[in-house]
Scaffold this motif. Structure first.
Motif, PDB file in Angstrom:
ATOM      1  N   GLY A  12       0.837  -1.191   0.000  1.00 13.07           N
ATOM      2  CA  GLY A  12       0.000   0.000   0.000  1.00 13.07           C
ATOM      3  C   GLY A  12       0.868   1.235   0.000  1.00 13.07           C
ATOM      4  O   GLY A  12       2.089   1.169   0.202  1.00 13.07           O
ATOM      5  N   VAL A  16      -0.272   4.503   4.788  1.00 11.93           N
ATOM      6  CA  VAL A  16      -1.540   3.808   5.012  1.00 11.93           C
ATOM      7  C   VAL A  16      -1.559   3.053   6.339  1.00 11.93           C
ATOM      8  O   VAL A  16      -2.618   2.621   6.778  1.00 11.93           O
ATOM      9  N   THR A 120      -5.267   0.408   2.102  1.00 12.05           N
ATOM     10  CA  THR A 120      -5.516   1.710   1.489  1.00 12.05           C
ATOM     11  C   THR A 120      -6.015   2.691   2.551  1.00 12.05           C
ATOM     12  O   THR A 120      -6.417   2.300   3.647  1.00 12.05           O
ATOM     13  N   ALA A 121      -5.985   3.958   2.191  1.00 15.72           N
ATOM     14  CA  ALA A 121      -6.553   5.028   3.025  1.00 15.72           C
ATOM     15  C   ALA A 121      -6.863   6.193   2.094  1.00 15.72           C
ATOM     16  O   ALA A 121      -6.273   6.318   1.015  1.00 15.72           O
ATOM     17  N   LEU A 126      -3.717  10.088   4.094  1.00 13.78           N
ATOM     18  CA  LEU A 126      -2.321   9.795   3.731  1.00 13.78           C
ATOM     19  C   LEU A 126      -1.456  11.039   3.834  1.00 13.78           C
ATOM     20  O   LEU A 126      -0.336  10.988   4.353  1.00 13.78           O
ATOM     21  N   GLU A 162      -9.213  -1.239   4.283  1.00 13.67           N
ATOM     22  CA  GLU A 162      -9.244   0.226   4.329  1.00 13.67           C
ATOM     23  C   GLU A 162      -8.851   0.670   5.727  1.00 13.67           C
ATOM     24  O   GLU A 162      -9.442   0.225   6.708  1.00 13.67           O
TER      25      GLU A 162
END
Length: 189
Positions: A12, A16, A120-121, A126, A162
């Motif tokens: 990622g 993240v 992910t973010a 981020l 997430e």
């Protein structure tokens, strides 16, 4: 345990929370089943992650000696997973490591069993995390975020997590995905 272990690649964008998630998992997953290798990096270790230092100029010779199970370059740095992890996989233990998204195809070609976890973010989160880390300045952070968005589109992930909320939520989601591995190993024993 019998049979090859699984290489669990946690990938990622920078910021993240991969290293934070890995630290939490290391504290709760059974060490007889899961190994968290110390990555070799051409950056002096800092408080954000445990790593071993190797100068970038020394990476090619280490690669020729077979020092790495897998190695790559990202963000102007060299990274490697020690070759000793091959024996762990052969013994049936699962390796969990933070890898570059760009090296996933190489890992899939080199290892018989791979599970890719894509963390992910949101971009605003981020940006805040990168700023708090303080490793780069604004222009470098923007370039890192742009590169990250492009790489996120190309990742062939087996699991997506997430990490927009609390770290506990992200860790719980990943634990839920990994616990069947623990149960399967207990049945084999």
């Amino acid at each position: 345990m019998s049979g090859p272990g699984l290489f669990i690649a946690v990938v990622g964008a920078s910021g993240v929370g991969k290293d934070t998630i890995l630290a939490r998992l290391k504290a709760v997953l059974p060490p007889e089943n899961f190994v968290f290798p110390v990555r070799v990096i051409s950056r002096i270790p800092d408080a954000s992650e445990a790593s071993a230092y190797l100068a970038a100029a020394d990476f090619p010779a280490a690669r020729r000696r077979g020092a790495f199970l897998i190695d790559w370059e990202a963000h102007g740095l060299c990274y490697g997973i020690p070759a000793a992890m091959r024996a762990e996989l052969e013994a049936g233990r699962h390796i969990i490591a933070n890898l570059s998204r760009a090296v996933v195809p190489v890992l899939r070609a080199a290892s018989p069993r791979v599970l890719v976890v894509h963390v992910t973010a949101r971009s605003d989160i981020l940006e805040q995390r990168l700023r708090a880390r303080g490793r780069e300045f604004d222009i470098e952070q923007q370039a890192r975020l742009a590169r990250g968005e492009a790489l996120d589109q190309s990742v062939e992930a087996d699991i997506r997590i997430e990490n927009n909320g609390s770290i506990d939520m992200a860790v719980s989601a990943l634990m839920e995905a990994l616990m069947p591995l623990c149960a399967r190993e207990r049945r084999r024993a």
